[in-house]
Design a protein around this motif. Structure first.
Motif, short mmCIF file in Angstrom:
data_model
loop_
_atom_site.label_atom_id
_atom_site.label_comp_id
_atom_site.label_asym_id
_atom_site.label_seq_id
_atom_site.Cartn_x
_atom_site.Cartn_y
_atom_site.Cartn_z
N MET A 184 8.98 -19.31 2.61
CA MET A 184 8.43 -19.69 1.32
C MET A 184 8.26 -18.44 0.46
SD MET A 184 4.49 -20.64 2.43
CE MET A 184 3.41 -19.43 3.19
N ARG A 185 8.05 -18.66 -0.82
CA ARG A 185 7.80 -17.58 -1.76
C ARG A 185 6.30 -17.48 -2.02
NH1 ARG A 185 12.54 -18.21 -6.41
NH2 ARG A 185 14.28 -17.62 -5.05
N VAL A 186 5.76 -16.27 -1.84
CA VAL A 186 4.31 -16.06 -1.98
C VAL A 186 4.09 -15.01 -3.05
CG1 VAL A 186 2.16 -15.48 -0.85
CG2 VAL A 186 3.99 -16.60 0.45
N LEU A 187 3.28 -15.36 -4.04
CA LEU A 187 2.91 -14.44 -5.11
C LEU A 187 1.45 -14.05 -4.92
CD1 LEU A 187 3.42 -13.03 -7.85
CD2 LEU A 187 2.81 -15.20 -8.97
N LEU A 188 1.19 -12.75 -4.75
CA LEU A 188 -0.18 -12.24 -4.70
C LEU A 188 -0.52 -11.64 -6.05
CD1 LEU A 188 0.99 -11.93 -1.60
CD2 LEU A 188 -1.14 -10.70 -1.28
N THR A 189 -1.76 -11.84 -6.48
CA THR A 189 -2.19 -11.28 -7.76
C THR A 189 -3.53 -10.59 -7.60
OG1 THR A 189 -3.37 -13.27 -8.49
CG2 THR A 189 -1.03 -13.17 -8.99
N SER A 190 -3.66 -9.45 -8.27
CA SER A 190 -4.92 -8.73 -8.33
C SER A 190 -4.93 -7.94 -9.62
CB SER A 190 -5.07 -7.77 -7.14
OG SER A 190 -6.21 -6.92 -7.31
N PHE A 191 -6.10 -7.84 -10.24
CA PHE A 191 -6.18 -6.95 -11.39
C PHE A 191 -6.07 -5.51 -10.89
CE2 PHE A 191 -10.65 -7.19 -10.17
CZ PHE A 191 -11.14 -5.91 -10.40
N ALA A 192 -5.85 -4.57 -11.81
CA ALA A 192 -5.44 -3.22 -11.44
C ALA A 192 -6.60 -2.34 -11.00
CB ALA A 192 -4.69 -2.57 -12.61
N MET A 193 -7.10 -2.59 -9.80
CA MET A 193 -8.06 -1.71 -9.17
C MET A 193 -7.77 -1.70 -7.67
SD MET A 193 -12.25 -1.64 -9.23
CE MET A 193 -12.34 -0.93 -10.89
N ASP A 194 -7.54 -0.50 -7.13
CA ASP A 194 -7.17 -0.39 -5.72
C ASP A 194 -8.16 -1.08 -4.80
OD1 ASP A 194 -4.92 1.02 -6.38
OD2 ASP A 194 -5.62 2.96 -5.67
N ALA A 195 -9.45 -0.90 -5.07
CA ALA A 195 -10.47 -1.45 -4.19
C ALA A 195 -10.37 -2.96 -4.07
CB ALA A 195 -11.87 -1.06 -4.68
N HIS A 196 -9.87 -3.63 -5.11
CA HIS A 196 -9.73 -5.08 -5.06
C HIS A 196 -8.35 -5.53 -4.57
CE1 HIS A 196 -13.45 -6.52 -7.20
NE2 HIS A 196 -13.53 -5.21 -7.35
N PHE A 197 -7.38 -4.63 -4.64
CA PHE A 197 -6.03 -4.94 -4.15
C PHE A 197 -5.87 -4.66 -2.67
CE2 PHE A 197 -2.05 -2.56 -3.15
CZ PHE A 197 -1.22 -3.66 -2.96
N ASN A 198 -6.50 -3.60 -2.16
CA ASN A 198 -6.21 -3.14 -0.80
C ASN A 198 -6.44 -4.19 0.27
OD1 ASN A 198 -5.52 -0.63 -1.80
ND2 ASN A 198 -7.45 0.36 -1.27
N GLY A 199 -7.42 -5.07 0.06
CA GLY A 199 -7.70 -6.08 1.06
C GLY A 199 -6.60 -7.11 1.26
#
Length: 443
Positions: A1-16
């Motif tokens: 399947m195709r999976v799209l992950l989204t996070s606003f631009a802050m490492d602390a919120h993306f890293n997880g």
């Protein structure tokens, strides 16, 4: 399947999200990570494929402009919905209005949402996993018919607070077709209704809650919830900085080792740091311990004196350092806290805002650490707590129990089949690609 992950631009919120993205790729799924251009380097450094959308949100400028008002509203305020007298109607209304106006709409502004929706329409993901404040992911999923879920890296106090707020407001108005609109005082709902309306899609609470959540927080720290939840073990990923084990870390310490860190976010943003570095090191001077303090050049410049028992390092991967440590003193950030928890290390968390307070307080309630609000930090206060942490065996025992609890949740690799099934279920109920063609979801 195709999976799209989204996070606003802050490492602390993306890293997880990185370990789950790796697990999905290893299982053979296509993965893309969409965020503002400022995060592109972090995404690609993690070995993932980036999709830059919109323009950078200017978080530093936001903090400079409204930081004092944000902090005065949240600093040292309990967000526990079960704490009596804390979440008053006035506080919740202020929180809803201010966070929507100064944060949610900033990191999900119209250019970001529009470009994310355009990419989702072109790429046609089966599943969208979105960082819980990146509502643009929910909008893109609802517009394109993809299944979607929130990916939590910290206790879900946002949803608990929203439930309390909506309960206080009561139901919103109902239109001629029986569709209930957000309450006029619900700023998040009103904004998302307007945003979805630009694409001809009606608002419902799924735009805030997701169809389900993937929760990386151990059960002991999860607020009560009736929403579908998939538990997942937290796997430390300490960001795009080089993860190298230095020579000195390969030798067992001769004395109890303590890690002191203020986190990476303080280095890359102008968000106020309420933890005085010099004071922290003064508190540990003279103790029969070895201290490893992760401080960069700017943080070191704040020091008037470096005690003999302190080793200063610019960076060392926490998941490599903490297994050698007897304790950690830190700023209360979610990534640092989670890494220490899964490594079974007793913590002194100087949490002072948002969910950091509740994590630190709960850690203390469970006997695995101590909470020291940063506005209460003194040399003696910190020193006495650290001595307790090192000398009282109960802290290490409780921290070990929490590690066992964290390890009882499935790994990201074990969660992938669950996501495949849930995606198939949610897309099976009338969900179709734009243009009407049905698409299989699970491999």
């Amino acid at each position: 399947m195709r999976v799209l992950l989204t996070s606003f631009a802050m490492d602390a919120h993306f890293n997880g999200s990185v370990p789950l993205a790796w697990a999905l790729r290893a299982a053979g799924h296509e993965v893309r990570v969409a965020s503002q251009p400022a995060l592109t380097g972090s995404i690609t450094a993690a070995g993932l494929t980036a999709v830059p959308v919109g323009t950078d949100p200017g978080l530093d400028e936001m903090v400079k402009g409204v930081g004092d008002s944000v902090l005065s509203h949240h600093a040292n305020q309990s967000l526990d919905p079960e704490a009596p007298g804390q979440l008053t109607p006035a506080f919740l209304k202020g929180w809803d209005t201010m966070m929507t106006a100064t944060f949610f709409t900033l990191v999900n502004d119209d250019p970001m949402v529009d470009e994310l929706v355009a990419f989702a329409r072109a790429w046609e993901p089966d599943l969208v996993l979105w960082e819980p404040f990146t509502f643009a992911g929910a909008v893109a999923a609802k517009v394109t018919g993809a299944a979607h879920a929130r990916l939590l890296s910290f206790p879900d106090l946002f949803l608990s607070m929203r439930r309390a707020f909506l309960d206080q407001l009561g139901p919103g108005p109902t239109d001629a077709d029986g569709v209930r609109a957000p309450h006029p005082e619900d700023s998040v709902g009103q904004w998302l209704q307007w945003t979805l309306g630009r694409y001809g899609v009606p608002f419902d609470e799924e735009a805030v809650t997701g169809q389900w959540s993937v929760d990386q927080v151990p059960r002991s720290f999860r607020p009560p919830s009736d929403r579908p939840t998939v538990g997942m073990r937290y796997i430390p990923y300490n960001g795009p900085v080089p993860a190298v084990v230095p020579d000195w870390l390969r030798v067992p310490p001769e004395r109890p080792r303590v890690c002191v860190t203020l986190g990476l976010t303080a280095r890359t943003s102008e968000f106020p740091n309420a933890v005085p570095v010099d004071l922290v090191l003064k508190a540990i001077e003279g103790l029969d311990i070895e201290v490893v303090a992760t401080l960069d050049a700017e943080e070191r410049a704040l020091l008037s004196h470096v005690p003999d028992n302190v080793r200063l390092v610019d960076h060392v991967p926490l998941h490599a350092l903490l297994p050698t440590c007897a304790a950690i003193v830190h700023h209360g950030g979610a990534g640092t806290w989670s890494t220490a928890l899964v490594e079974g290390v007793p913590q002194i968390a100087m949490g002072w805002i948002w969910d950091a307070i509740e994590r630190a307080r709960r850690q203390q309630e469970l006997g695995a650490g101590l909470h020291l609000p940063s506005h209460e930090v003194t040399v003696e206060g910190l020193r006495s707590r650290l001595v307790r942490l090192l000398e009282e065996p109960s802290f290490a025992s409780a921290a070990a129990r929490l590690r066992t609890e964290a390890e009882s949740d499935p790994t990201p690799a074990e969660v992938v089949p669950v996501l495949e099934r849930l995606t198939a279920q949610h897309r099976a109920h009338g969900r179709r690609r734009p243009g009407g063609a049905s698409t299989p979801c699970a491999s």
